[in-house]
Enzyme design. Structure first.
Site, PDB file in Angstrom:
ATOM      1  N   ASP A 195     -52.519 -11.454  17.278  1.00 31.24           N
ATOM      2  CA  ASP A 195     -51.187 -11.735  16.737  1.00 31.24           C
ATOM      3  C   ASP A 195     -50.236 -10.612  17.149  1.00 31.24           C
ATOM      4  OD1 ASP A 195     -49.511 -13.465  15.195  1.00 31.24           O
ATOM      5  OD2 ASP A 195     -49.540 -12.003  13.565  1.00 31.24           O
TER       6      ASP A 195
ATOM      7  N   GLY B  18     -53.942  -6.137   9.426  1.00 29.58           N
ATOM      8  CA  GLY B  18     -55.311  -6.556   9.155  1.00 29.58           C
ATOM      9  C   GLY B  18     -55.482  -7.882   8.437  1.00 29.58           C
TER      10      GLY B  18
ATOM     11  N   TRP C  39     -55.396 -10.958   9.596  1.00 27.84           N
ATOM     12  CA  TRP C  39     -56.279 -11.887  10.308  1.00 27.84           C
ATOM     13  C   TRP C  39     -57.738 -11.462  10.136  1.00 27.84           C
ATOM     14  CZ3 TRP C  39     -54.438 -14.435  15.475  1.00 27.84           C
ATOM     15  CH2 TRP C  39     -53.240 -15.137  15.230  1.00 27.84           C
TER      16      TRP C  39
ATOM     17  N   LYS D 170     -50.636 -14.735  20.312  1.00 28.10           N
ATOM     18  CA  LYS D 170     -49.210 -14.977  20.108  1.00 28.10           C
ATOM     19  C   LYS D 170     -48.439 -14.555  21.348  1.00 28.10           C
ATOM     20  CE  LYS D 170     -46.857 -12.367  17.166  1.00 28.10           C
ATOM     21  NZ  LYS D 170     -46.485 -11.922  15.806  1.00 28.10           N
TER      22      LYS D 170
ATOM     23  N   ASP E 171     -55.256   1.733  22.216  1.00 31.62           N
ATOM     24  CA  ASP E 171     -54.262   0.926  22.922  1.00 31.62           C
ATOM     25  C   ASP E 171     -54.981  -0.212  23.642  1.00 31.62           C
ATOM     26  OD1 ASP E 171     -52.320  -0.142  24.587  1.00 31.62           O
ATOM     27  OD2 ASP E 171     -51.652   1.790  25.367  1.00 31.62           O
TER      28      ASP E 171
ATOM     29  N   ASP F  52     -56.290  -1.636  17.157  1.00 28.69           N
ATOM     30  CA  ASP F  52     -54.834  -1.516  17.144  1.00 28.69           C
ATOM     31  C   ASP F  52     -54.452  -0.055  17.362  1.00 28.69           C
ATOM     32  OD1 ASP F  52     -52.426  -3.532  15.933  1.00 28.69           O
ATOM     33  OD2 ASP F  52     -51.932  -1.401  16.010  1.00 28.69           O
TER      34      ASP F  52
END
Length: 196
Positions: free
Chosen positions: A112, A52, A54, A152, A87, A71
């Site tokens: 990320d 968490g 970000w 990312k 998911d 998440d």
């Protein structure tokens, strides 16, 4: 030679001192300062948001933002942030969440996300590409025209092909390396945008 991973490195220590949940906050802060990703009042979706940091950054630095974090893992509550355990590769589940929140389009989608690593470089890199493709699939539908997606990706044998495919569908595709990334890491951040 790359440095060995040290959990207590300077970025981790700084994050702990400043009340952030992970060192990755400084990657977003750097990208935000360089590319001016965020503004007050935005709608922001963080995919693969645990733990968490970000979300903390967005909520702390920018006011009146509508922020959704998703998440598979539980995320401890963050004031001003709506959290879901789901998911991100389950597109139907994501659609249900966004319908519940009555948000069709976001100004910014951030991720990320990293796969659970196996230690086999090619396998881990391919898993990263698969996860990144899920982020792209969501961004294709739910990113506003002129909005930005930052994700990312682990570089490897499939990265160049993934980048080529992105360039076919997005007007702006840029690859950035964050200073706070570990020396031994193959991670980069891909920034995508479609013009207004």
């Amino acid at each position: 030679m790359p440095q060995r991973y040290t959990p207590n490195d300077k970025w981790s220590r700084r994050a702990a001192e400043e009340g952030f949940r992970a060192r990755s906050v400084y990657k977003l802060a750097e990208l935000d300062q360089k590319y001016r990703l965020l503004k007050n009042g935005m709608t922001v979706l963080d995919l693969g948001a645990a733990p968490g940091s970000w979300l903390q950054y967005v909520a702390d630095q920018y006011k009146r933002c509508r922020i959704i974090g998703i998440d598979l893992q539980n995320i401890e509550p963050i004031e001003g942030v709506t959290l879901y355990k789901e998911d991100i590769t389950d597109i139907d589940a994501i659609e249900k969440i966004l319908a519940t929140e009555k948000i069709l389009k976001f100004d910014l989608i951030i991720s990320d996300l990293a796969p659970a690593t196996s230690g086999i470089k090619d396998v881990d890199q391919w898993k990263s590409i698969e996860l990144s493709q899920s982020v792209v699939d969501i961004a294709e539908v739910h990113l506003k025209s002129g909005g930005t997606c930052v994700m990312k990706v682990l570089r490897g044998s499939d990265f160049d092909e993934f980048l080529r495919e992105l360039k076919l569908n997005w007007q702006y595709v840029h690859v950035a390396i964050a200073t706070a990334s570990r020396d031994r890491s193959s991670e980069v951040y891909v920034i995508l945008s479609k013009q207004l």
